[in-house]
Design a protein around this motif. Structure first.
Motif, PDB file in Angstrom:
ATOM      1  N   PHE A   1     126.499 106.383  27.149  1.00  0.00           N
ATOM      2  CA  PHE A   1     127.453 107.230  27.858  1.00  0.00           C
ATOM      3  C   PHE A   1     128.860 106.675  27.671  1.00  0.00           C
ATOM      4  O   PHE A   1     129.090 105.474  27.845  1.00  0.00           O
ATOM      5  CB  PHE A   1     127.149 107.302  29.361  1.00  0.00           C
ATOM      6  CG  PHE A   1     125.882 108.030  29.707  1.00  0.00           C
ATOM      7  CD1 PHE A   1     125.781 109.404  29.522  1.00  0.00           C
ATOM      8  CD2 PHE A   1     124.791 107.345  30.216  1.00  0.00           C
ATOM      9  CE1 PHE A   1     124.611 110.077  29.837  1.00  0.00           C
ATOM     10  CE2 PHE A   1     123.622 108.011  30.539  1.00  0.00           C
ATOM     11  CZ  PHE A   1     123.528 109.380  30.340  1.00  0.00           C
ATOM     12  N   VAL A   2     129.774 107.556  27.299  1.00  0.00           N
ATOM     13  CA  VAL A   2     131.201 107.227  27.243  1.00  0.00           C
ATOM     14  C   VAL A   2     131.918 108.305  28.047  1.00  0.00           C
ATOM     15  O   VAL A   2     131.631 109.496  27.886  1.00  0.00           O
ATOM     16  CB  VAL A   2     131.736 107.202  25.798  1.00  0.00           C
ATOM     17  CG1 VAL A   2     133.201 106.770  25.783  1.00  0.00           C
ATOM     18  CG2 VAL A   2     130.893 106.281  24.917  1.00  0.00           C
ATOM     19  N   ARG A   3     132.836 107.892  28.909  1.00  0.00           N
ATOM     20  CA  ARG A   3     133.514 108.857  29.780  1.00  0.00           C
ATOM     21  C   ARG A   3     134.909 108.363  30.111  1.00  0.00           C
ATOM     22  O   ARG A   3     135.274 107.210  29.820  1.00  0.00           O
ATOM     23  CB  ARG A   3     132.726 109.057  31.075  1.00  0.00           C
ATOM     24  CG  ARG A   3     132.530 107.784  31.888  1.00  0.00           C
ATOM     25  CD  ARG A   3     132.052 108.063  33.292  1.00  0.00           C
ATOM     26  NE  ARG A   3     131.670 106.861  34.016  1.00  0.00           N
ATOM     27  CZ  ARG A   3     132.524 106.049  34.631  1.00  0.00           C
ATOM     28  NH1 ARG A   3     133.833 106.293  34.581  1.00  0.00           N
ATOM     29  NH2 ARG A   3     132.088 104.979  35.287  1.00  0.00           N
ATOM     30  N   LEU A   4     135.672 109.243  30.727  1.00  0.00           N
ATOM     31  CA  LEU A   4     136.964 108.860  31.273  1.00  0.00           C
ATOM     32  C   LEU A   4     136.781 107.804  32.347  1.00  0.00           C
ATOM     33  O   LEU A   4     135.874 107.891  33.170  1.00  0.00           O
ATOM     34  CB  LEU A   4     137.646 110.088  31.879  1.00  0.00           C
ATOM     35  CG  LEU A   4     138.963 109.834  32.629  1.00  0.00           C
ATOM     36  CD1 LEU A   4     140.082 109.559  31.648  1.00  0.00           C
ATOM     37  CD2 LEU A   4     139.300 111.026  33.526  1.00  0.00           C
ATOM     38  N   GLN A   5     137.627 106.776  32.330  1.00  0.00           N
ATOM     39  CA  GLN A   5     137.732 105.847  33.451  1.00  0.00           C
ATOM     40  C   GLN A   5     138.966 106.282  34.245  1.00  0.00           C
ATOM     41  O   GLN A   5     140.096 105.998  33.852  1.00  0.00           O
ATOM     42  CB  GLN A   5     137.905 104.402  32.970  1.00  0.00           C
ATOM     43  CG  GLN A   5     138.068 103.375  34.075  1.00  0.00           C
ATOM     44  CD  GLN A   5     136.787 103.102  34.840  1.00  0.00           C
ATOM     45  OE1 GLN A   5     135.745 103.633  34.500  1.00  0.00           O
ATOM     46  NE2 GLN A   5     136.860 102.287  35.870  1.00  0.00           N
ATOM     47  N   PRO A   6     138.785 107.008  35.343  1.00  0.00           N
ATOM     48  CA  PRO A   6     139.944 107.575  36.036  1.00  0.00           C
ATOM     49  C   PRO A   6     140.846 106.484  36.609  1.00  0.00           C
ATOM     50  O   PRO A   6     140.380 105.382  36.936  1.00  0.00           O
ATOM     51  CB  PRO A   6     139.314 108.410  37.157  1.00  0.00           C
ATOM     52  CG  PRO A   6     137.875 108.582  36.777  1.00  0.00           C
ATOM     53  CD  PRO A   6     137.516 107.366  35.998  1.00  0.00           C
ATOM     54  N   PRO A   7     142.130 106.771  36.759  1.00  0.00           N
ATOM     55  CA  PRO A   7     142.998 105.846  37.491  1.00  0.00           C
ATOM     56  C   PRO A   7     142.527 105.709  38.934  1.00  0.00           C
ATOM     57  O   PRO A   7     141.705 106.497  39.422  1.00  0.00           O
ATOM     58  CB  PRO A   7     144.370 106.518  37.420  1.00  0.00           C
ATOM     59  CG  PRO A   7     144.278 107.518  36.318  1.00  0.00           C
ATOM     60  CD  PRO A   7     142.843 107.948  36.274  1.00  0.00           C
ATOM     61  N   ALA A   8     143.051 104.722  39.624  1.00  0.00           N
ATOM     62  CA  ALA A   8     142.715 104.540  41.033  1.00  0.00           C
ATOM     63  C   ALA A   8     143.039 105.814  41.806  1.00  0.00           C
ATOM     64  O   ALA A   8     143.987 106.535  41.493  1.00  0.00           O
ATOM     65  CB  ALA A   8     143.494 103.359  41.608  1.00  0.00           C
ATOM     66  N   LYS A   9     142.246 106.086  42.821  1.00  0.00           N
ATOM     67  CA  LYS A   9     142.400 107.311  43.591  1.00  0.00           C
ATOM     68  C   LYS A   9     143.803 107.437  44.168  1.00  0.00           C
ATOM     69  O   LYS A   9     144.416 108.512  44.110  1.00  0.00           O
ATOM     70  CB  LYS A   9     141.354 107.350  44.708  1.00  0.00           C
ATOM     71  CG  LYS A   9     141.379 108.611  45.553  1.00  0.00           C
ATOM     72  CD  LYS A   9     140.214 108.631  46.541  1.00  0.00           C
ATOM     73  CE  LYS A   9     140.243 109.871  47.408  1.00  0.00           C
ATOM     74  NZ  LYS A   9     139.085 109.930  48.344  1.00  0.00           N
TER      75      LYS A   9
END
Length: 671
Positions: free
Chosen positions: A76-84
């Motif tokens: 699995f490769v995905r976006l690592q979102p910025p901190a909320k």
């Protein structure tokens, strides 16, 4: 440059295996091009999907750091979102960082990487011990090849009248193995391979080669055990479902779906706006659609409802102790990937003719990007019922408004089942989460020709749908992660039990009243539906009020549910501990995403929600996440064969004292 991605060039049976897994991914398109900045790639928001160029850049950065090689694989490769807090503070036009998260499999070793795309560096590289990643397409194909090449397997199928010349017409399905503390299976990467006879039918699911399971260690490249429980006859009743196999009824008169003035919704990048709703939409290879920053425009004031909502896990345990069936207890999202197995939607059939279709960009086993076309659609529809109405008897006059909603639909085909997911946004401020189950039943070959046959072998595990064909009882449990932000992140969970009270006066002896309770800790918020003890479940903002002084809130409202009937000490139930309760509440943690944990494949159990909530963290007046599991027991009918009529289930996230009145009151009578 764009070209067709060749999945496999081996024998035709492998191509049929691939079709079973990816259901339409035979025409995957890789988008290859030079890496560029986020803005150059069209990224407009911190939560936008990774682009093809960003997937390529992720791989290049990992390679340049010397952490991966040509043999590394990427479940699995995905976006690592910025901190909320960073996302909530961001304004259009401001710059933002882009990062990717990757699971990296190197032989039996697993690592997790976070790659900062703007800085071109790996910011985190962590070894993860004693886990098995989600299933790779390449090893899925390899497991089938290993089984077919095994001499004992060939001898076993030969006893069932299948000769080597027939092998190309066989479809072998390497299934996830589960975990059962069997010594010979410990520490191995396993598939349990069952096969079907595809000769003379499009529905190979109706032709199981019963009684044979090849237990394959795909890393060792061998069959470690062959389970042969004895020869059973092959069902031969018709199981066709295609137009060529089924006599078609006359076509009905056309029923048109028309938008004469165009859509009522519009996209701004991946932000979708419709009437009073606004939200961000991205597509994830593991869980499918992710809805973020969900807001409602309340008379000019954009109010927060939910920061993020998505499927978390999908558990499907079959209820058979047969040696070739007991292990069929799938964790479909974490083991296979609901997003990876998304299928192209059939235009004018899966969605209305007016729908807008969306493509997804995912990474394959080697980390390379590909486009999966038309995996989601967006459309408006009239529900068919009035959103509100009233008849005034004194004036002999009615007032009524049509109920319109916006739907985002996504379909994933995981093995024999097709799952349809609808997230529907209503003009009354309610968000409905619906899923429909269709596709094929998994069936077992049994000796009986009829349900009243003298030989009842295996019949305790299900119901017959055709001669010698038993549809095995099973469950479906869908867990959804709902990061509610009702008028902001600081929320509490309140459950209000409806309790019978003794009347103190008048001729009545009893009445019911609400007994509210604010959950203090995670243990206090583990909820199970019980019609004998009804309750209202609400996410409340203790710092915001409606105009009569009630705290604003949204309710999680059930429309029916089921509980697991397996014993707590049963291995599948340990792995799916999130099904112990219908609702859990946890404090927000960005890395707590999946109800059964990050690595449910062959897990020993206790991961995810049971482990997190064992800390019994405080949840009052803080940023909380609600986890709702909707389950159903499937006792199969004759009408479910050979194709299951779509069966829908749903729950609602609906406003409760969030507004000062009916938010659909201002709908035009001409709408």
């Amino acid at each position: 440059m764009v070209w067709t991605y060749p999945l496999n060039d081996t024998a035709s049976f492998v191509n049929r295996l691939v079709r079973w897994v990816v259901m339409g991914c035979l025409a995957l398109l890789l988008i290859m091009g030079p890496a560029g900045s986020a803005w150059a790639d069209g990224v407009k928001h911190p939560l936008d999907d990774l682009t093809a160029a960003e997937y390529e850049e992720t791989l290049e950065i990992l390679q340049s750091a010397g952490l991966v090689d040509a043999d590394s694989r990427y479940p699995f490769v995905r976006l690592q979102p910025p901190a909320k807090e960073t996302v909530l503070a961001w304004e259009p036009g401001q710059s933002f960082e882009r990062s990717a998260f990757a699971m990296v499999k190197q032989g039996p070793a697993m690592h997790e990487a976070v790659v900062n795309l703007g800085q071109g560096e790996v910011t985190s590289w962590e070894a993860i011990a004693d886990v098995q990643s989600g299933i790779l397409l390449s090893e899925w194909i390899r497991a089938g090849e290993i089984a077919r090449a095994d001499a004992a397997w060939q001898e076993a199928v030969g006893k069932r009248g299948i000769e080597p010349a027939d092998y190309e017409q066989m479809i072998c399905a390497p299934l996830s193995a589960g975990y059962f503390a069997l010594p010979e299976e410990e520490g191995r990467r396993l598939f349990k391979v069952n096969c079907f006879d595809g000769r003379d039918t499009e529905n190979f699911w109706g032709r199981p080669v019963e009684g044979i399971t090849a237990v394959v260690d795909v890393e060792a490249g061998e069959v470690i055990k062959l389970v042969d429980s004895g020869v059973r006859p092959m069902p031969d009743s018709p199981a066709g479902y295609t137009e060529a196999e089924v006599t078609q009824r006359p076509a009905p008169k056309p029923l048109e779906w028309v938008e004469r003035r165009g859509h009522g919704y519009h996209f701004d990048g991946q932000m979708l706006n419709w009437h009073n709703w606004q939200f961000h939409l991205r597509l994830d290879s593991r869980v499918g659609p992710i809805f973020s920053l969900v807001k409602f425009n309340d008379q000019g004031n954009w109010r927060s409802v939910m920061y993020e909502g998505e499927l978390s896990e999908l558990f499907v345990p079959y209820q058979s102790t047969d040696p070739n069936w007991y292990f069929r207890t799938y964790m479909d999202a974490g083991e296979y990937g609901a997003g990876k197995l998304a299928v192209p939607l059939e235009r004018d059939r899966d969605c209305p003719s007016t729908a807008t279709y969306l493509d997804a960009v995912f990474a394959d086993d080697e980390g390379q990007p590909y486009v999966q076309a038309d995996v989601a659609c967006v459309f408006e529809r009239y529900v068919g019922d009035p959103v509100w109405r009233h008849y005034d008897a004194l004036l002999d006059r009615s007032a009524s408004r049509r109920d319109r909603e916006l739907v985002v639909r996504f379909v994933t085909a995981i093995g024999n089942y097709d799952y349809l997911f609808d997230w529907s946004f209503g003009e009354n401020g309610t968000l409905k989460v619906r899923f429909g189950a269709s596709g094929m039943e998994e069936v077992q070959a049994i000796p009986a020709m009829r349900a009243d046959d003298d030989d009842t072998t295996g019949m305790e595990f299900g119901r017959m749908v055709a001669p010698q064909t038993l549809a095995v009882n099973h469950d479906h449990f869908f867990s959804f992660r709902l990061d509610m932000d009702v008028d902001g992140p600081e929320n509490s969970f309140v459950y209000e039990r409806l309790e019978t009270m003794e009347a103190k006066q008048g001729p009545r002896t009893s009445y019911w009243a609400i007994a509210p309770h604010t959950a203090q800790t995670e243990a206090d918020a583990k909820m199970t539906l019980d019609i004998r003890k009804p309750a209202v479940w609400r996410v409340v903002n203790p710092h915001a009020e409606n105009f009569v002084g009630y705290p604003t809130s949204y309710e999680v409202k059930s429309h029916g549910n089921a509980v697991s009937l397996m014993r707590p000490d049963d291995f599948p139930q340990r792995r799916a501990g999130f099904t112990d309760y219908h609702l859990w509440v946890t404090p927000y943690e960005p890395d707590e995403l999946y109800a059964a944990g990050n690595y449910p494949n062959q897990s020993h159990g206790g991961d995810g929600l049971p482990a997190w909530t064992s800390q019994n963290r405080p949840i009052e007046d803080t940023d909380i996440v609600v986890w709702y599991t909707l389950g159903l027991h499937h006792v199969v009918r004759a009408e479910d064969w050979p194709v299951l009529p779509t069966e829908w289930h749903e729950f609602e996230i609906r406003p409760f004292d969030f507004f000062d009145g009916n938010p659909a009151l201002d709908i035009s009578a001409r709408g």
